[in-house]
Design a protein around this motif. Structure first.
Motif, PDB file in Angstrom:
ATOM      1  N   SER A 703       0.849  -1.197   0.000  1.00 49.63           N
ATOM      2  CA  SER A 703       0.000   0.000   0.000  1.00 49.63           C
ATOM      3  C   SER A 703       0.880   1.241   0.000  1.00 49.63           C
ATOM      4  O   SER A 703       1.838   1.331   0.773  1.00 49.63           O
ATOM      5  CB  SER A 703      -0.907   0.017   1.229  1.00 49.63           C
ATOM      6  N   SER A 708       2.787   3.177  -7.425  1.00 50.79           N
ATOM      7  CA  SER A 708       2.157   1.902  -7.750  1.00 50.79           C
ATOM      8  C   SER A 708       3.218   0.817  -7.623  1.00 50.79           C
ATOM      9  O   SER A 708       4.023   0.611  -8.536  1.00 50.79           O
ATOM     10  CB  SER A 708       1.589   1.939  -9.175  1.00 50.79           C
ATOM     11  N   GLN A 710       2.631  -2.531  -6.958  1.00 53.40           N
ATOM     12  CA  GLN A 710       2.291  -3.891  -7.375  1.00 53.40           C
ATOM     13  C   GLN A 710       2.959  -4.237  -8.695  1.00 53.40           C
ATOM     14  O   GLN A 710       3.338  -5.390  -8.938  1.00 53.40           O
ATOM     15  CB  GLN A 710       0.771  -4.083  -7.461  1.00 53.40           C
ATOM     16  N   HIS A 711       3.138  -3.222  -9.579  1.00 56.85           N
ATOM     17  CA  HIS A 711       3.829  -3.475 -10.847  1.00 56.85           C
ATOM     18  C   HIS A 711       5.308  -3.779 -10.606  1.00 56.85           C
ATOM     19  O   HIS A 711       5.911  -4.589 -11.320  1.00 56.85           O
ATOM     20  CB  HIS A 711       3.687  -2.273 -11.771  1.00 56.85           C
ATOM     21  N   LEU A 728      -6.528  -6.141  -3.691  1.00 55.92           N
ATOM     22  CA  LEU A 728      -6.779  -4.764  -3.278  1.00 55.92           C
ATOM     23  C   LEU A 728      -8.058  -4.769  -2.447  1.00 55.92           C
ATOM     24  O   LEU A 728      -9.145  -5.057  -2.966  1.00 55.92           O
ATOM     25  CB  LEU A 728      -6.928  -3.852  -4.486  1.00 55.92           C
ATOM     26  N   GLN A 745      -3.315  -2.947   0.049  1.00 55.32           N
ATOM     27  CA  GLN A 745      -2.971  -3.727  -1.139  1.00 55.32           C
ATOM     28  C   GLN A 745      -1.839  -4.673  -0.773  1.00 55.32           C
ATOM     29  O   GLN A 745      -0.800  -4.251  -0.270  1.00 55.32           O
ATOM     30  CB  GLN A 745      -2.552  -2.803  -2.280  1.00 55.32           C
ATOM     31  N   ASP A 771       4.280  -7.143 -16.722  1.00 52.01           N
ATOM     32  CA  ASP A 771       4.134  -6.521 -18.039  1.00 52.01           C
ATOM     33  C   ASP A 771       5.424  -6.580 -18.846  1.00 52.01           C
ATOM     34  O   ASP A 771       5.511  -6.031 -19.942  1.00 52.01           O
ATOM     35  CB  ASP A 771       3.662  -5.073 -17.891  1.00 52.01           C
ATOM     36  N   GLU A 789       2.802   5.729 -12.793  1.00 52.32           N
ATOM     37  CA  GLU A 789       1.822   4.646 -12.893  1.00 52.32           C
ATOM     38  C   GLU A 789       0.699   4.829 -11.885  1.00 52.32           C
ATOM     39  O   GLU A 789      -0.464   4.527 -12.172  1.00 52.32           O
ATOM     40  CB  GLU A 789       2.511   3.298 -12.694  1.00 52.32           C
ATOM     41  N   LYS A 790       1.030   5.346 -10.705  1.00 51.85           N
ATOM     42  CA  LYS A 790       0.000   5.615  -9.701  1.00 51.85           C
ATOM     43  C   LYS A 790      -0.947   6.713 -10.182  1.00 51.85           C
ATOM     44  O   LYS A 790      -2.171   6.618 -10.014  1.00 51.85           O
ATOM     45  CB  LYS A 790       0.664   6.043  -8.381  1.00 51.85           C
ATOM     46  N   ARG A 792      -1.634   7.471 -13.285  1.00 53.91           N
ATOM     47  CA  ARG A 792      -2.452   6.927 -14.367  1.00 53.91           C
ATOM     48  C   ARG A 792      -3.575   6.048 -13.824  1.00 53.91           C
ATOM     49  O   ARG A 792      -4.686   6.032 -14.379  1.00 53.91           O
ATOM     50  CB  ARG A 792      -1.581   6.122 -15.323  1.00 53.91           C
ATOM     51  N   GLU A 793      -3.309   5.324 -12.753  1.00 54.77           N
ATOM     52  CA  GLU A 793      -4.336   4.456 -12.168  1.00 54.77           C
ATOM     53  C   GLU A 793      -5.486   5.264 -11.577  1.00 54.77           C
ATOM     54  O   GLU A 793      -6.629   4.804 -11.559  1.00 54.77           O
ATOM     55  CB  GLU A 793      -3.722   3.571 -11.085  1.00 54.77           C
ATOM     56  N   GLU A 794      -5.157   6.446 -11.078  1.00 51.64           N
ATOM     57  CA  GLU A 794      -6.177   7.265 -10.444  1.00 51.64           C
ATOM     58  C   GLU A 794      -6.968   8.071 -11.476  1.00 51.64           C
ATOM     59  O   GLU A 794      -8.022   8.575 -11.201  1.00 51.64           O
ATOM     60  CB  GLU A 794      -5.534   8.205  -9.419  1.00 51.64           C
TER      61      GLU A 794
END
Length: 794
Positions: A703, A708, A710-711, A728, A745, A771, A789-790, A792-794
């Motif tokens: 978390s 991000s 997890q990637h 999550l 997470q 990926d 990346e975080k 973009r996720e939001e």
């Protein structure tokens, strides 16, 4: 080989060959001129004098043709080496101390102290040894002796880090590993400028513009590390490259010194007889000692702000060179600007807009406004830059004549050391909260001599408005509970800061600044009340809120416990039975060894079953102290009283454990929202997996507010070829109880698919697929990519 290395290091064949030609010609010229001075009575004296005159003329012509290039090249290279080695050393040391941001801060103070030592040596050499040639010989000898420790690596003489005294260990390792060559090359900038002032050039009376070239080298060296050296080369190659640069610098220094010593006699005589330039004396510098104290103060404040801003950024994001570099680059950039012959940013402009930058930074503190990360990042960097421009600009305006040049740099360095040491070494013993940064934000307003901003209003009116707003803010903060009081406090404090900004003369109202510092100091602590202690690894605070007792580390919750009632020993927050970590621990009933990296409040202890042996790994002694004391938290004392608590970096201490020894291993070792990058590399995860039994499970809590992760773990798992699943979990407050369970997470990994078979039928756990992008390693990490990346996720 030396010539090849020198050319490769400089990247400029023509300049290197010219310098070497001057070097040879200078030596020849020195020999001939010495023979000429001895006036040896032998046959052919007239011819010898003529030859000496011709050769000396050629040397002087070549020197004149090169101009200031040798001096510029030397200070540029020396500064680049100085600021290349700083992040290199910190990157080596950070994994040994849990990835703490304090590693960079203490390292910065060590480098500032070594810089002070180098400047003191340069000042002493310049004061007591008048001959430039003798200075060259002495300095060359010290360069040779100091170079014996190269190529540098962390010395093992201090043993393993001691978590109870990490600062002393880090200082000792620095002193043994890199301090000698660093201190010697740190003396290069003042020595070169001193030699330049004796070179006989037309502008020799004002060598301060070389300081700008030095700082450009510093800036490029610092930027080159996170952008080029760190991602492309392993640490061993980095150390070898730095050693090659050190050898090239030695030649450049010797050449520059000999060039200065072989200036034409007429120019040297003119330089001696020239009337000394009149020093610029500021309003604050009425006496010599007042001037010296003024320089120290002006160097102290931005240095303290540098460490404060770096701590703030590294604590809330990650402890990595990519985030260490921007504050230091802006700090160095201010020197380039203010010491330029024509500064692109005027001093009066810096002073005019400084209060606005301070106000914005105060309002951007996490405990006051909670502005978005990216905006906060730029606001805090902005105030550092404006404060450095103002303070360093005032210092440049007050710089003395060339004869006091080394003294000026020595006192500037002393102020920088004191500012950094105040934050990194003294503050943890006098403040329980992160108070020094807002205090320096207020202090910088007080160095504005006769500064006026916006030019309107009456000082008394704004003083009364600011004081009233601050009193109201503090009353609201101390008397109104819960979120309403915090919001009210933030709003009224904003008005107080605005009143200070609009005040006609900040210097005329020190009472406002003191009161504001008090208010901001309280605001720096996100939760009022409780017990707080501060150590090398940050501020740990235990507070009571409603029916819970919380452990806070920085701005992040590290666990909570019900103070009383039937749920007294029920794990809460991220470790609740319904949360992913709780799900794994509640389902694990097999006997064997369980490891937990990152103790927190010890919540998972109450999942222990008969036959299970728990071991906790914790880097921060303060966390272990609070978690082990039943007066604060009773999970450990009630559920696993016989468990071992191993102090030290989790990765290093786990490496000492036997392979295949753990049935369950939890990695949850993040300080605030900062990610110790060395715990999320391919090598680190490979170590964790190697310590699992064939049926063992690795649990990683990833978390994070800003990245991000997890990637990052998915790519590492793909690289290692191990299965992974992720969940999550979104928590819903029960009867308004937001600490009973919290969103998290979590990723689980194992050696084989069979070990994760228990999760296959659970829809909450999804297969984690890489990926294919580059995984983090001990030599590579991409913090900015994880942040993007975080976003973009939001």
């Amino acid at each position: 080989m030396i010539l090849q290395n020198l050319i490769a290091a400089s990247g400029n064949y023509a300049l290197v060959l010219s310098i070497l030609e001057v070097f040879a010609a200078a030596i020849n010229g020195v020999f001939i001129l010495t023979c000429h001075k001895q006036r040896v009575e032998v046959s052919g004296t007239q011819n010898m004098n003529e030859i000496a005159s011709v050769r000396a003329g050629r040397v002087n012509g070549l020197i004149s043709k090169l101009g200031a290039s040798p001096y510029v090249a030397t200070v540029f290279l020396s500064a680049a080496l100085v600021f290349l080695v700083q992040p290199m050393f910190a990157k080596m040391a950070t994994p040994l101390l849990g990835g703490s941001p304090s590693v960079w801060n203490v390292s910065l103070v060590c480098f500032q102290a070594a810089l002070l030592l180098g400047y003191a040596y340069a000042h002493t050499l310049n004061h007591f040894v008048k001959s430039v040639r003798k200075q060259v010989v002495i300095h060359g000898s010290l360069l040779l002796i100091a170079g014996l420790v190269l190529p540098f690596q962390l010395s093992g003489l201090m043993g393993d880090p001691d978590p109870s005294q990490p600062t002393l260990w880090l200082i000792g390792v620095f002193a043994l590993s890199i301090a000698p060559p660093f201190a010697v090359i740190s003396a290069s900038a003042p020595l070169i400028q001193s030699w330049y002032s004796r070179s006989g050039r037309a502008d020799a009376h004002d060598p301060y513009h070389l300081y700008g070239a030095s700082n450009i080298g510093s800036l490029l060296g610092l930027a080159a590390y996170p952008l080029l050296l760190e991602p492309l080369f392993p640490l061993a190659v980095q150390g070898q490259a730095w050693t090659m640069g050190y050898g090239a610098l030695a030649l450049f220094l010797m050449a520059s010194g000999l060039i200065a010593s072989t200036g034409s006699a007429s120019h040297q005589a003119a330089l001696v007889t020239r009337a000394p330039s009149k020093p610029n004396v500021s309003v604050a510098s009425k006496t010599l000692w007042q001037q010296r104290l003024w320089w120290i103060t002006l160097a102290f404040i931005p240095s303290s702000l540098l460490v404060g801003v770096t701590t703030h950024i590294a604590t809330d994001v990650a402890s990595a060179p990519f985030l260490w570099a921007p504050p230091l680059m802006l700090y160095i950039g201010s020197f380039i600007i203010v010491f330029a012959k024509r500064p692109p940013i005027r001093l009066d402009a810096s002073l005019r807009y400084l209060p606005l930058a301070v106000a914005a930074a105060i309002l951007a503190l996490p405990s006051i406004s909670g502005v978005p990360l990216l905006l906060s990042f730029f606001l805090h960097l902005g105030v550092l830059f404006m404060a450095a421009l103002a303070c360093h600009g005032l210092m440049a305006k007050d710089r003395p004549e060339a004869s006091r040049l080394t003294e000026f740099y020595l006192l500037m360095s002393l102020g920088g050391v004191l500012g950094g040491a105040f934050n990194a070494l003294l503050v943890p013993f006098i403040f329980n909260g992160v108070t020094e940064y807002p205090l320096m934000l207020i202090a910088v307003l007080l160095v504005r001599p006769e500064a006026r901003w916006m030019g309107v209003g009456r000082t008394r009116v704004w003083t009364l408005a600011a004081m009233t707003a601050l009193v109201i803010a503090l009353v609201l903060r101390l008397t109104i509970d819960a979120d309403l009081g915090v919001l009210a406090f933030r709003g009224v404090l904003a008005l107080a800061v605005l009143a200070i900004v609009l005040g006609r003369e900040c210097r005329a109202a020190p009472a406002i600044a003191a009161a504001c510092a008090w208010g901001v100091g309280l605001a720096a602590n996100p939760v009022a009340g409780g017990i707080a202690e501060r150590g090398f690894f940050g501020v740990v605070k235990v507070v009571e809120k409603g029916e819970h007792r919380l452990m806070m580390h920085g701005t992040t919750l590290h666990g909570a416990q019900y103070i009383r009632g039937v749920d007294h020993l029920r794990p809460t927050t991220y470790y609740a039975p319904e949360a992913p970590i709780g799900q794994v621990f509640a389902a694990h009933t097999a006997p064997g060894r369980v490891g937990v990296i990152g103790l927190g409040t010890g919540s998972v202890a109450c999942y222990a079953r008969e036959g299970q042996r728990y071991t906790y790994y914790e880097i921060d002694p303060l966390v272990a102290k609070f978690a082990s004391d039943p007066a604060y938290f009773s999970y450990l004392s009630s559920c696993t009283p016989e468990a071992d608590i191993v102090l030290g970096d989790g990765r290093l201490t786990l490496a000492a454990e036997p392979a295949g020894d753990f049935e369950l291993l939890l990695i949850d070792a993040f300080s605030s929202d900062s990610v110790p990058a060395h715990l999320l590399t391919r090598e680190a995860v490979a170590l964790y997996v190697s310590r699992l039994s064939d049926d063992g499970v690795l649990v990683m809590h990833v978390s994070n507010k800003h990245m991000s992760l997890q990637h990052v773990v998915a790519r590492i798992a793909g690289e290692l070829g191990v299965p992974a699943r992720a969940q999550l979990y979104w928590a819903e407050p029960v009867n308004g109880d937001k600490f009973r369970s919290q969103t998290s997470q979590v990723i689980v990994l194992a050696k084989t698919d069979a070990a994760l078979a228990r999760f296959e039928g659970d829809a909450r756990w999804q297969a984690l697929i890489s990926d294919g992008k580059r995984p983090w390693t001990d030599n590579y990490s991409n913090v900015i990519g994880a942040i993007w990346e975080k976003i973009r996720e939001e």
